[in-house]
Motif scaffolding. Structure first.
Motif: not given
Length: 79
Positions: A12-13, A27-30, A38-40, A49-51
């Motif tokens: 996150r940071r 999809y219910g995730t950050p 969308l980046l990630a 992590i999806v990139l």
């Protein structure tokens, strides 16, 4: 598949430090977007992590470190 090496707060940071990036959900995730794109996002499995990357970058990452980088079934179907 490799275990995630960064904690969610660290991710996150890092992503929040990029200009114009906003956190939301997918999809219910950050998830993180820039100008609505969308980046990630955190994968539904809670550990990956999806990139969003181009095909050339994806292919390079897959060849460079196949233990860490992989393509999900959904992504493979879109090729």
């Amino acid at each position: 598949m490799a275990k995630r090496k960064l904690s969610l707060p660290a991710i996150r940071r890092t992503v929040a430090a990029l200009p114009g990036v906003e956190e939301g959900t997918s999809y219910g995730t950050p998830a993180w977007r820039c100008r609505g794109k969308l980046l990630a996002r955190l994968h539904q499995d809670g550990t990956s992590i999806v990139l969003k990357v181009g095909n050339a970058t994806r292919d390079h990452l897959l060849q460079a470190d196949p233990e860490t980088f992989f393509v999900t079934d959904q992504e493979a179907a879109q090729d």
